[in-house]
Design an enzyme around this catalytic site. Sequence first.
Site, PDB file in Angstrom:
ATOM      1  N   ASN A  10       0.830  -1.222   0.000  1.00 62.77           N
ATOM      2  CA  ASN A  10       0.000   0.000   0.000  1.00 62.77           C
ATOM      3  C   ASN A  10       0.861   1.268   0.000  1.00 62.77           C
ATOM      4  O   ASN A  10       0.491   2.298   0.578  1.00 62.77           O
ATOM      5  CB  ASN A  10      -1.002   0.010   1.175  1.00 62.77           C
ATOM      6  N   CYS A  12       3.133   1.720  -3.146  1.00 64.88           N
ATOM      7  CA  CYS A  12       3.507   1.973  -4.548  1.00 64.88           C
ATOM      8  C   CYS A  12       2.302   1.938  -5.488  1.00 64.88           C
ATOM      9  O   CYS A  12       1.894   2.967  -6.020  1.00 64.88           O
ATOM     10  CB  CYS A  12       4.547   0.949  -5.023  1.00 64.88           C
ATOM     11  N   ARG A  13       1.737   0.755  -5.726  1.00 68.85           N
ATOM     12  CA  ARG A  13       0.723   0.599  -6.761  1.00 68.85           C
ATOM     13  C   ARG A  13      -0.664   1.064  -6.333  1.00 68.85           C
ATOM     14  O   ARG A  13      -1.306   1.868  -7.043  1.00 68.85           O
ATOM     15  CB  ARG A  13       0.665  -0.863  -7.222  1.00 68.85           C
ATOM     16  N   SER A  14      -1.185   0.534  -5.212  1.00 66.33           N
ATOM     17  CA  SER A  14      -2.581   0.858  -4.870  1.00 66.33           C
ATOM     18  C   SER A  14      -2.788   2.337  -4.511  1.00 66.33           C
ATOM     19  O   SER A  14      -3.867   2.878  -4.811  1.00 66.33           O
ATOM     20  CB  SER A  14      -3.130  -0.075  -3.785  1.00 66.33           C
ATOM     21  N   ASP A 122       5.198  -5.257  -9.727  1.00 67.98           N
ATOM     22  CA  ASP A 122       5.605  -4.637  -8.467  1.00 67.98           C
ATOM     23  C   ASP A 122       6.846  -3.785  -8.736  1.00 67.98           C
ATOM     24  O   ASP A 122       7.900  -4.314  -9.080  1.00 67.98           O
ATOM     25  CB  ASP A 122       5.904  -5.754  -7.463  1.00 67.98           C
TER      26      ASP A 122
HETATM   27  P1  4NP Z   1       3.290  -2.127  -3.436  1.00 70.55           P
HETATM   28  O1  4NP Z   1       4.878  -2.288  -3.560  1.00 70.55           O
HETATM   29  O2  4NP Z   1       2.759  -3.469  -3.048  1.00 70.55           O
HETATM   30  O3  4NP Z   1       2.893  -1.712  -4.803  1.00 70.55           O
HETATM   31  O4  4NP Z   1       3.044  -1.067  -2.376  1.00 70.55           O
HETATM   32  C1  4NP Z   1       5.678  -2.808  -2.550  1.00 70.55           C
HETATM   33  C2  4NP Z   1       6.016  -2.040  -1.484  1.00 70.55           C
HETATM   34  C3  4NP Z   1       6.870  -2.547  -0.510  1.00 70.55           C
HETATM   35  C4  4NP Z   1       7.356  -3.827  -0.618  1.00 70.55           C
HETATM   36  C5  4NP Z   1       7.017  -4.625  -1.719  1.00 70.55           C
HETATM   37  C6  4NP Z   1       6.159  -4.100  -2.669  1.00 70.55           C
HETATM   38  N1  4NP Z   1       8.252  -4.326   0.354  1.00 70.55           N
HETATM   39  O5  4NP Z   1       8.822  -5.417   0.120  1.00 70.55           O
HETATM   40  O6  4NP Z   1       8.437  -3.686   1.403  1.00 70.55           O
END
Ligand code: 4NP
Length: 149
Positions: A10, A12-14, A122
């Site tokens: 929560n 980057c993408r969402s 991701d």
């Molecule tokens: P999101 O991206 O799922 O699009 O917010 C990520 C943010 C953090 C992590 C992985 C994906 N992480 O490994 O901390």
Amino acid sequence: MKILMVCLGNICRSPLAEGILKAKLKEKNLNWQVDSAGTSSWHINSLPDSRSIAIAQKNGIDITDQRARQFKTSDLEDFDLILAMDADNYNTILDKASKEQAYKVKMILNYSYPNENRRVPDPYYNDGFEQVYQLLDAACDQIIKFHHA
Ligand code: 4NP
């Protein structure tokens, strides 16, 4: 219409999906509610990733009011539609859904690429924020078209 965007962190993408859809709804004077959440607890209360903030800003959208929260089972009652960024998120959500709630859960890119079950990549470790933005922008156009016929 109440829509929840879900990814892993929560950050980057969402948050981008939430910001993009909200901006389009505002333009169209549509009063839907949009929120986002992550299936993990890793970034609770964090601001969106600085790279998501930057790509949103570049497109005229401010997402700095958002703070990360974790997906919770009650979201399945509270929202009409739960849109997962990838198959991992989708499966995590579906595991918590009753049979009656399962129909609410969809892969977001199936709006722009029907039945293909494509993932929003991701970008956390490999910096595909421009591509992520474009994918989500196109999907959000289709979400509005589909649910506002
Ligand atoms: P999101 O991206 O799922 O699009 O917010 C990520 C943010 C953090 C992590 C992985 C994906 N992480 O490994 O901390």
